[in-house]
Write an enzyme that holds these catalytic residues in place. Structure first.
Site, PDB file in Angstrom:
ATOM      1  N   ASP A 416       0.847  -1.193   0.000  1.00  0.00           N
ATOM      2  CA  ASP A 416       0.000   0.000   0.000  1.00  0.00           C
ATOM      3  C   ASP A 416       0.884   1.246   0.000  1.00  0.00           C
ATOM      4  O   ASP A 416       1.906   1.301   0.712  1.00  0.00           O
ATOM      5  CB  ASP A 416      -0.900   0.014   1.238  1.00  0.00           C
ATOM      6  CG  ASP A 416      -1.925   1.125   1.172  1.00  0.00           C
ATOM      7  OD1 ASP A 416      -2.826   1.048   0.301  1.00  0.00           O
ATOM      8  OD2 ASP A 416      -1.822   2.064   1.979  1.00  0.00           O
ATOM      9  N   ASN A 424      -2.244  12.959  -4.139  1.00  0.00           N
ATOM     10  CA  ASN A 424      -3.268  13.441  -5.072  1.00  0.00           C
ATOM     11  C   ASN A 424      -3.678  14.874  -4.758  1.00  0.00           C
ATOM     12  O   ASN A 424      -3.844  15.703  -5.656  1.00  0.00           O
ATOM     13  CB  ASN A 424      -4.507  12.540  -5.003  1.00  0.00           C
ATOM     14  CG  ASN A 424      -4.312  11.229  -5.765  1.00  0.00           C
ATOM     15  OD1 ASN A 424      -3.556  11.170  -6.734  1.00  0.00           O
ATOM     16  ND2 ASN A 424      -4.996  10.185  -5.318  1.00  0.00           N
ATOM     17  N   ASP A 433      -1.454   9.232 -10.612  1.00  0.00           N
ATOM     18  CA  ASP A 433      -1.464   8.143 -11.593  1.00  0.00           C
ATOM     19  C   ASP A 433      -0.048   7.816 -12.059  1.00  0.00           C
ATOM     20  O   ASP A 433       0.311   6.634 -12.223  1.00  0.00           O
ATOM     21  CB  ASP A 433      -2.315   8.529 -12.802  1.00  0.00           C
ATOM     22  CG  ASP A 433      -3.804   8.511 -12.492  1.00  0.00           C
ATOM     23  OD1 ASP A 433      -4.180   7.959 -11.443  1.00  0.00           O
ATOM     24  OD2 ASP A 433      -4.594   9.061 -13.299  1.00  0.00           O
ATOM     25  N   GLU A 459      -4.867   2.319  -4.409  1.00  0.00           N
ATOM     26  CA  GLU A 459      -3.407   2.348  -4.365  1.00  0.00           C
ATOM     27  C   GLU A 459      -2.847   1.105  -3.677  1.00  0.00           C
ATOM     28  O   GLU A 459      -1.697   1.078  -3.252  1.00  0.00           O
ATOM     29  CB  GLU A 459      -2.912   3.609  -3.648  1.00  0.00           C
ATOM     30  CG  GLU A 459      -3.240   3.701  -2.169  1.00  0.00           C
ATOM     31  CD  GLU A 459      -4.606   4.307  -1.890  1.00  0.00           C
ATOM     32  OE1 GLU A 459      -4.858   4.659  -0.721  1.00  0.00           O
ATOM     33  OE2 GLU A 459      -5.433   4.431  -2.825  1.00  0.00           O
TER      34      GLU A 459
END
Length: 544
Positions: A416, A424, A433, A459
């Site tokens: 993770d 973000n 991304d 993620e």
């Protein structure tokens, strides 16, 4: 100097010949002019160019001036092509000769010429010439009213046309095939073939063929009792033929409109259409059309009680019928010629089988490519390129069964990205991304061919490894953590830092995929609570 001039002239001839061929389908008068120009340019010892030019001259003359004038030219082209053993030109010359003989009613001689064309074409395995020869043979049987035999050869013509790259020929063979299917009253099949012809039609070059398609569609609608649609199609066909000055097409359309009007109980309209058709047919003496028109007129006059007119047209119908019978009797194809054709067909079937094998191989390769692309789309994550959740759900149970059968070992490592929401929020979803995509590239380089790296969701990712012990798996996980932490993320975005937390679990005998992943997820949770950017493995019994 002489050699330079010779080379220049040869190049000019080739250019003129190419231009002449290009005009064949749209302007035969221009084609004839160019062919004659090529004959003037060709050197006496350049027999190939002379044969080519003579052939084109003969083909144009056949259309413009008729068979009697064209035959000597086409025979000359054949002789020239034979001298240099130019098999495609030989075959094409035979086809031209056969077409001319057929138009003169010399059907047996035409049949033999088509046979010679097939044999010459086989020397170079020319699909286009096979199609043209079979097309001619099919039309010969149509003229003999042997539609079942015609269907056989016209179907072969379509198959070979499809193997060629000639779109115009593909359309032409379908037009002739659909006409024969109509004669055999195979209306649904004829309709389907007409739709194929429509898709191959080259416009505005082939407006006459467009009219022919409308005409055949009109006849199908007539037979199916769809009078309004039939009338629309036949009128559209007739309008195209009138505008373009195609008299034969007009005659056929007027005959169809006459038949339809009679069926709709409109005898005066029927008589008007049929008289116009008769006047046109008398101009070019098509016996089949004349026979059909006189028969329809006799039926209408008989229905009106005009026995004198009905008898006159019935006599004319019978006269044309007898003419056709005489032509048919004098042009019967002999048994020896049929055997020769069967031998040729046997060889062509072998070539056709080879062609089918090659086509099937090509289709198989294309299908494999499509399946691989489909598999990639279905089982791979579109952003990162690693396996997706669907692939994991389908493959992991199989891996567990295999591990149990082999009494081996398997581990699941959950991965993770730490504080990914902040990435973000601070740098944009686009950068987020890019982080996932780049990180997966880095992680994939640390996996073996048989390992499975999959995106579990968002993620979160999972790595499935087998045939290694826990200590090695722990080292792999630690190395992954270090590679992500040490990667130069500032190349993507200044100030960007990325780390991952990892939690692993060793599969226990009898454990399901869901249970294994749940224990690995608990280990990941423990790594998160230990300050992130670290590795934790679940102990046997369930705790990290």
């Amino acid at each position: 100097m002489a050699k330079v001039k010779s080379s220049h002239v040869s190049t000019d001839v080739e250019a003129v010949l190419r231009a002449a061929r290009q005009q064949y389908r749209c302007d035969c008068q221009q084609m004839l002019s160019l062919a004659e120009q090529a004959l003037q340019l060709a050197l006496a010892d350049d027999v190939a160019s002379l044969a080519h030019a003579t052939l084109l001259q003969g083909q144009a003359t056949l259309i413009l001036s008729g068979a009697q004038t064209a035959l000597p030219i086409l025979r000359k082209a054949l002789s020239q092509a034979k001298v240099i053993a130019a098999n495609p030109l030989v075959a094409e010359s035979w086809i031209g000769i056969a077409n001319a003989l057929q138009s003169l009613g010399q059907h047996h001689a035409a049949f033999l010429a088509y046979l010679d064309a097939l044999q010459a074409a086989m020397q170079d395995n020319s699909y286009m010439l096979y199609a043209q020869a079979y097309l001619g043979m099919g039309n010969l049987y149509v003229q003999h009213s042997e539609h079942s035999k015609a269907l056989h050869y016209l179907a072969l013509a379509r198959e070979w046309a499809d193997a060629s790259e000639d779109q115009d020929l593909r359309c032409k063979t379908r037009l002739h095939l659909s006409a024969t299917l109509l004669s055999l009253r195979q209306f649904p099949l004829a309709y389907a073939v007409l739709q194929e012809a429509q898709s191959q039609l080259i416009l505005p070059l082939r407006r006459d063929w467009q009219a022919e398609i409308y005409n055949y569609l009109g006849l199908i609608h007539v037979e199916q009792g769809e009078s309004a649609q039939a009338l629309d199609c036949l009128q559209m066909a007739c309008q195209i033929n009138i505008q373009a000055g195609f008299f034969w097409g007009q005659t056929v359309n007027l005959l169809g409109l006459g038949k339809l009007s009679f069926r709709l109980d409109q005898p005066e309209s029927a008589l008007t259409y049929l008289r116009q058709a008769l006047n046109l047919a008398d101009e070019f003496k098509d016996i089949h059309l004349l026979q059909d028109i006189h028969y329809q007129l006799s039926l209408i006059y008989e229905a009106q009680g005009d026995d004198v007119s009905a008898m006159q047209h019935h006599i004319a119908y019978h006269d044309h019928y007898m003419q056709l019978q005489k032509l048919k009797d004098s042009s019967q194809f002999r048994a020896t010629d049929q055997r020769r054709l069967q031998n040729v067909e046997m060889k062509l079937k072998l070539l056709s089988s080879e062609l089918e094998v090659n086509q099937l191989k090509q289709q198989r390769d294309q299908e494999v490519g499509r399946l691989r692309a489909l598999e990639s789309a279905v089982y791979h994550d579109s952003l990162t390129g690693v396996y997706n959740r669907r692939a994991l759900d389908e493959r992991l149970p199989d891996l567990l069964r295999l591990t149990q059968e082999e009494q081996g070992n398997l581990l699941a490592i959950m991965i993770d990205f730490d504080h990914f929401k902040q990435i973000n929020d601070l740098f944009s979803h686009h950068i987020g991304d890019m982080v996932l995509r780049t990180a997966c590239d880095v992680l994939s380089q640390l996996t073996r061919e048989n390992d499975m790296l999959a995106r579990y969701g968002g993620e979160e990712f999972v790595l499935i490894v087998h045939h290694i012990d826990t200590a090695i798996a722990n080292k792999i996980a630690e190395r992954m953590r270090q590679k992500i932490e040490q990667f130069n993320w500032s190349e993507l975005q200044i100030g960007l830092q990325v780390s991952i937390s990892l939690g692993g679990a060793v599969w226990q005998y009898g454990e399901s995929a869901t249970e294994l992943l749940a224990r690995a997820d608990k280990a990941l949770y423990a790594a998160k609570h230990s300050g992130r950017n670290c590795v934790r493995f679940a102990r046997i019994g369930g705790h990290a």
